[in-house]
Write a protein that holds these residues in place. Structure first.
Motif, PDB file in Angstrom:
ATOM      1  N   TRP A 280      49.723  42.290  42.131  1.00  0.00           N
ATOM      2  CA  TRP A 280      49.092  42.993  41.523  1.00  0.00           C
ATOM      3  C   TRP A 280      49.278  42.731  39.962  1.00  0.00           C
ATOM      4  N   PRO A 281      48.334  42.740  39.112  1.00  0.00           N
ATOM      5  CA  PRO A 281      48.181  42.508  37.700  1.00  0.00           C
ATOM      6  C   PRO A 281      49.429  43.308  37.000  1.00  0.00           C
TER       7      PRO A 281
ATOM      8  N   LEU B 224      39.462  37.803  47.946  1.00  0.00           N
ATOM      9  CA  LEU B 224      40.965  38.525  47.903  1.00  0.00           C
ATOM     10  C   LEU B 224      40.807  38.946  49.175  1.00  0.00           C
TER      11      LEU B 224
ATOM     12  N   THR C  98      43.028  46.858  44.849  1.00  0.00           N
ATOM     13  CA  THR C  98      43.222  45.576  44.326  1.00  0.00           C
ATOM     14  C   THR C  98      42.031  44.662  43.662  1.00  0.00           C
TER      15      THR C  98
ATOM     16  N   TYR D   9      41.616  43.340  39.838  1.00  0.00           N
ATOM     17  CA  TYR D   9      41.191  41.983  39.573  1.00  0.00           C
ATOM     18  C   TYR D   9      40.141  41.712  38.998  1.00  0.00           C
TER      19      TYR D   9
ATOM     20  N   VAL E 242      34.560  39.352  41.852  1.00  0.00           N
ATOM     21  CA  VAL E 242      35.511  39.680  42.863  1.00  0.00           C
ATOM     22  C   VAL E 242      35.111  40.443  44.314  1.00  0.00           C
TER      23      VAL E 242
ATOM     24  N   LEU F 273      45.419  33.211  37.753  1.00  0.00           N
ATOM     25  CA  LEU F 273      45.671  33.471  39.194  1.00  0.00           C
ATOM     26  C   LEU F 273      46.935  32.911  39.427  1.00  0.00           C
TER      27      LEU F 273
ATOM     28  N   GLN G 179      49.730  34.741  38.934  1.00  0.00           N
ATOM     29  CA  GLN G 179      50.057  35.984  39.820  1.00  0.00           C
ATOM     30  C   GLN G 179      50.661  35.575  40.981  1.00  0.00           C
TER      31      GLN G 179
END
Length: 439
Positions: free
Chosen positions: A309-310, A329, A365, A369, A378, A433, A436
């Motif tokens: 997760w960010p 995702l 999520t 994002y 997304v 990305l 992450q």
């Protein structure tokens, strides 16, 4: 990280001494430290290179691997600005000389994933996995912009100094060495000492005062002097931006740019060391085979495993696929076939009934994002590998950014949408990305 040469990254020779390694590391850290506006992943990579080369045992092991895995490289011709540009152009020219080979057929999957007949994939034959991928912004743009600005600044400097010399300001010829030295050090690719930046600011202030005095005396060249002083004030931040851009572009070697798989399923980084490591599930391995075996043929597709997760350090997203302006995702599930719908509370229903594991965090999520990457579309995908043969269908309201699909639907339909995307990778999105990836 694959494709990065530690010696090239630190701009040192393979036989460099420990003092040279330490000096090169210190110069790059000043430019790439996150507190100075640098990229966290680039800073980590420089730290990794320094830790490897500063340890004699690790350096010897790295040198052995490097000698076996990296072929000898020729110097590029003078018309190329960097070795990476030469490599990319040479590889592209070689591809144009021979007809594209058809994509290979996926071999048997060790995970147990059932192979999808290539004849049933509409986009398979129209995709060339060897096609050239364009990165935005392109490579070498920082150098071109910097030299264009430097050329304009030099012309202004000459136009200012000449009339001042004819007016008797002979000391200007000595003072001019300060900004010229700053530009020369920056072009050489070195981190500029702080004292030189301070002297440059003092020089600019002095030139602004001289320009103001010349204007009060009725000399029009005072306008050029004031403009020159304003340009010199911008030299230190422009120099830091230029150095950071050079390092970033050097890290993106030809091999790194064409590599399309990042992270690895099988482990998760948990916040507490005493927590047990969770092994990868069978469904995740099946999705890994699906992505690498089919979507990996799309030139611009970049596949990630184990994204957090960010702002988190824990891998929460099983898989992600970036292609053009689309980001998928993906959560992998080993569920029975059936018709899946939303229960209105973030979970799923199968054939109208709730079931174990139906509560998902994927919707949140996707929203997280989408906020992190507002220029990218997304979407969330729940990839169901049925335990028994059967159809997997779904119907979701427009407010739920999820889709439940089978492997066949994912490859044929969603893969076709990605194949229609332009062969472009946004560099800032890719780096975000990559930062992450926690698995």
């Amino acid at each position: 990280m694959g494709g990065v040469d530690y010696y090239e990254l630190l701009e040192i020779k393979p036989g460099a001494s420990q003092a040279e390694i330490k000096s090169a590391h210190r110069s790059l850290v000043k430019v790439l430290h996150p507190d100075a506006g640098g990229s966290q992943i680039m800073f980590r990579l420089v730290q990794e290179a320094y830790e490897t080369l500063s340890d004699p045992a690790r350096r010897a092991a790295y040198d052995a691997r490097r000698s076996r895995g990296v072929p000898e490289q020729r110097r590029p011709a003078p018309e190329w600005e960097t070795w990476e540009e030469y490599q990319e152009e040479a590889a592209y020219a070689e591809q144009q000389e021979r007809p594209p080979e058809p994509p290979p057929r996926p071999a048997g999957f060790a995970s147990g994933l059932k192979a999808i007949p290539l004849e049933s994939i509409p986009w398979w034959r129209r995709v060339n996995p060897e096609a050239k991928v364009h990165w935005r912004p392109g490579f070498g743009w920082a150098q071109r912009w910097f030299f264009m600005v430097a050329a304009v600044w030099t012309a202004l400097l000459v136009g200012t100094v000449v009339p001042m010399l004819t007016s008797g300001f002979s000391y200007v010829a000595v003072v001019v060495i300060v900004p010229i030295a700053y530009v020369a050090v920056t072009i050489a690719g070195k981190a500029t000492p702080k004292f030189l930046a301070v002297i440059t600011y003092i020089w600019a202030a002095g030139m602004a005062a001289i320009g103001a005095y010349a204007l009060t005396a009725g000399h029009l060249y005072g306008i050029a002097v004031v403009l020159l002083a304003a340009g010199v004030f911008a030299l230190p931040p422009l120099g830091r931006w230029y150095l950071a851009s050079r390092v970033t572009e050097r890290i993106f070697t030809h091999e790194f740019r064409t590599f399309n798989l990042f992270g690895a399923p099988g482990t998760r980084l948990l916040p507490s060391e005493d927590e047990p490591v969770k092994d990868c599930s069978k469904s995740e391995w099946m999705t890994l085979d699906l992505l690498s075996g089919y979507l990996g043929q799309i030139p611009a597709a970049r596949i990630f495993h184990g994204l957090a997760w960010p702002g988190s350090s824990k891998a929460e997203v099983d898989h992600a696929v970036l292609c053009g302006r689309k980001l998928l995702l993906i959560e992998s599930k080993l569920w029975p076939a059936g018709h899946y719908t939303s229960d209105g509370n973030g979970g799923l229903l199968r054939d109208g009934e709730s079931f174990e594991g139906a509560s998902l965090r994927l919707s949140r999520t996707v929203a997280a994002y989408q906020m992190l990457l507002p220029r990218v579309q997304v979407e969330g995908i729940v990839l169901v590998h049925p335990k028994e043969p059967g159809l997997v269908t779904c119907r979701m309201p427009d407010t739920v950014p999820l889709e439940v699909v089978s492997p066949e639907t994912f490859v044929c339909h969603i893969g076709g949408l990605l194949a229609d995307e332009p062969p472009v990778v946004e560099r800032d999105v890719f780096l975000t990305l990559l930062d992450q990836v926690k698995a």
